[in-house]
Design an enzyme around this catalytic site. Structure first.
Site: not given
Length: 106
Positions: A22, A30, A41, A62, A65
């Site tokens: 990540c 996380c 995106h 990940c 997140c």
């Protein structure tokens, strides 16, 4: 007025996120599991709600997140903190794509 154009889509860019660490790594959020990493995106001026940004305007992220960045899980951000995470992750992601020969600088 900014016109919305068709978004840049690339299977190669999206697939490159698989198995990566990540790039966002929000402290306390996380999961550090590369198996959950996808290309997340980012919001942009030409794309947004219900229409994803270009595949180049995205980060290796990940699942944990990603939930926070997209607002599906509440998180209390300090002023400017979210933007710092996003910009650092974008830099990391773009440098990975250059390193892996997916993006070529001439």
């Amino acid at each position: 007025m900014i016109l919305k154009t068709p978004a840049l889509r690339s299977d190669q860019l999206r697939n490159a996120a698989k198995g990566q660490q990540c790039a966002v790594q929000i402290l306390g959020v996380c999961n550090f599991n590369p198996e959950t990493v996808v290309l997340a995106h980012l919001p942009s001026v030409t794309h947004g709600m219900a229409y994803k940004s270009d595949d180049i305007w995205a980060v290796d992220c990940c699942s944990s997140c990603h939930e926070v960045l997209d607002g599906r899980v509440p998180f209390i951000w300090l002023a400017g903190e979210k933007e710092q995470y996003i910009l650092a992750a974008l830099h990391t992601t773009l440098m990975r794509r250059i390193r892996d020969g997916i993006l070529i600088i001439q």
